[in-house]
Design a protein around this motif. Structure first.
Motif, short mmCIF file in Angstrom:
data_model
loop_
_atom_site.label_atom_id
_atom_site.label_comp_id
_atom_site.label_asym_id
_atom_site.label_seq_id
_atom_site.Cartn_x
_atom_site.Cartn_y
_atom_site.Cartn_z
N UNK A 62 -0.76 -14.17 -1.21
CA UNK A 62 -0.40 -13.02 -2.02
C UNK A 62 -1.55 -12.02 -2.17
N UNK A 63 -2.78 -12.52 -2.30
CA UNK A 63 -3.93 -11.61 -2.39
C UNK A 63 -4.07 -10.79 -1.11
N UNK A 64 -3.82 -11.40 0.03
CA UNK A 64 -3.88 -10.68 1.30
C UNK A 64 -2.82 -9.61 1.40
N UNK A 65 -1.60 -9.92 0.95
CA UNK A 65 -0.54 -8.92 0.94
C UNK A 65 -0.87 -7.79 -0.04
N UNK A 66 -1.50 -8.12 -1.16
CA UNK A 66 -1.88 -7.10 -2.13
C UNK A 66 -2.88 -6.13 -1.51
N UNK A 67 -3.84 -6.64 -0.74
CA UNK A 67 -4.82 -5.79 -0.04
C UNK A 67 -4.09 -4.82 0.89
N UNK A 68 -3.11 -5.34 1.63
CA UNK A 68 -2.34 -4.48 2.54
C UNK A 68 -1.59 -3.39 1.78
N UNK A 69 -0.94 -3.75 0.69
CA UNK A 69 -0.19 -2.77 -0.08
C UNK A 69 -1.10 -1.75 -0.74
N UNK A 70 -2.23 -2.21 -1.29
CA UNK A 70 -3.17 -1.30 -1.94
C UNK A 70 -3.81 -0.34 -0.94
N UNK A 71 -3.86 -0.74 0.34
CA UNK A 71 -4.42 0.13 1.38
C UNK A 71 -3.37 1.09 1.92
N UNK A 72 -2.18 1.08 1.32
CA UNK A 72 -1.14 2.00 1.75
C UNK A 72 -0.27 1.49 2.87
N UNK A 73 -0.24 0.17 3.07
CA UNK A 73 0.56 -0.42 4.14
C UNK A 73 2.01 0.06 4.12
N UNK A 74 2.47 0.52 5.26
CA UNK A 74 3.84 1.05 5.37
C UNK A 74 4.87 -0.06 5.51
N UNK A 75 4.41 -1.19 6.00
CA UNK A 75 5.33 -2.28 6.23
C UNK A 75 5.93 -2.21 7.62
N UNK A 76 6.88 -3.09 7.85
CA UNK A 76 7.52 -3.21 9.16
C UNK A 76 8.83 -3.96 8.91
N UNK A 77 9.94 -3.27 9.02
CA UNK A 77 11.24 -3.89 8.73
C UNK A 77 11.62 -4.96 9.75
N UNK A 78 10.91 -5.06 10.87
CA UNK A 78 11.15 -6.13 11.84
C UNK A 78 10.40 -7.41 11.45
N UNK A 79 9.50 -7.30 10.49
CA UNK A 79 8.57 -8.37 10.17
C UNK A 79 9.16 -9.42 9.23
N UNK A 80 8.93 -10.69 9.58
CA UNK A 80 9.17 -11.79 8.67
C UNK A 80 7.83 -12.11 8.03
N UNK A 81 7.74 -11.91 6.72
CA UNK A 81 6.50 -12.14 5.98
C UNK A 81 6.52 -13.54 5.39
N UNK A 82 5.51 -14.32 5.73
CA UNK A 82 5.36 -15.68 5.23
C UNK A 82 4.22 -15.65 4.21
N UNK A 83 4.50 -16.06 2.99
CA UNK A 83 3.53 -15.93 1.91
C UNK A 83 3.22 -17.31 1.35
N UNK A 84 1.95 -17.68 1.32
CA UNK A 84 1.57 -18.98 0.80
C UNK A 84 0.11 -19.02 0.39
N UNK A 85 -0.31 -20.15 -0.11
CA UNK A 85 -1.71 -20.34 -0.46
C UNK A 85 -2.03 -20.13 -1.92
N UNK A 86 -1.17 -19.41 -2.61
CA UNK A 86 -1.30 -19.18 -4.05
C UNK A 86 0.06 -18.71 -4.56
N UNK A 87 0.20 -18.59 -5.86
CA UNK A 87 1.51 -18.24 -6.44
C UNK A 87 1.93 -16.82 -6.08
N UNK A 88 3.16 -16.69 -5.62
CA UNK A 88 3.76 -15.39 -5.34
C UNK A 88 4.43 -14.88 -6.61
N UNK A 89 3.98 -13.73 -7.10
CA UNK A 89 4.56 -13.18 -8.32
C UNK A 89 5.85 -12.44 -8.01
#
Length: 180
Positions: A62-89
């Motif tokens: 989740x911290x890694x995804x937060x870095x991407x979002x805070x950097x203005x990440x546009x995302x990718x609708x083709x992407x399957x996002x796998x989130x682990x390692x800490x609690x996903x809020x």
């Protein structure tokens, strides 16, 4: 994952999740894109890689995804996002779901082989999901008795993915690894 999939790998080989990032795609005939040092240290560059590449899968905390979002990440609708390692809020899950095609919450302590449970997040309910193949989970009370649904207890994991124990730590092995 299948032969038309591509996973972006970001984890150093010294962490257990790198096994998933590197070998799982290869065992399925899929591709692997290994992020560069510059992409690993710059959320905007990594976000651009995920947006512009042929990536279909990406795993981060989740911290890694937060870095991407805070950097203005546009995302990718083709992407399957796998989130682990800490609690996903719930808030992060809601934000990610607007930018990716699918979002999975993956749970597993280091004492198990990478993941033990997974759940596809489709609404505002975030859980650790159900056990993966060859894995069992139990919620037990201090007497190691299963608790009823809705009652707080401790999560115990059993099955083929559980480690054989800690290296040269018989005291911890006796305390933490129980017969199943």
């Amino acid at each position: 994952l299948n032969s038309s999939s591509t996973l972006v790998a970001i984890t150093t080989p010294s962490f257990d999740i790198s096994v998933l990032e590197l070998f799982l795609p290869l065992t399925r005939g899929a591709g692997v894109i290994v992020a560069t040092e510059a992409e690993l240290t710059d959320g905007a560059l990594l976000g651009e890689l995920l947006h512009s590449s042929s990536a279909s899968h990406f795993q981060a905390t989740p911290a890694g995804y937060r870095v991407l979002l805070d950097a203005g990440g546009k995302g990718n609708k083709r992407l399957t996002a796998l989130c682990g390692g800490e609690a996903l809020t719930r808030d992060l899950a809601r934000e990610l779901r607007t930018r990716v095609g699918r979002l999975w919450n993956c749970y597993g302590p280091t004492e198990t082989t990478v993941w033990s449970t997974v759940d596809k997040i489709v609404d505002d309910v975030v859980t650790i999901g159900r056990p993966i193949g060859n894995t069992r989970v139990y919620v037990l009370d201090p007497a190691l008795t299963p608790v009823p649904i809705g009652v707080t207890g401790e999560l115990f994991i059993g099955g083929h993915g559980v480690a054989r124990g800690y290296w040269q730590r018989d005291d911890l092995n006796t305390e933490r690894f129980l017969a199943d």
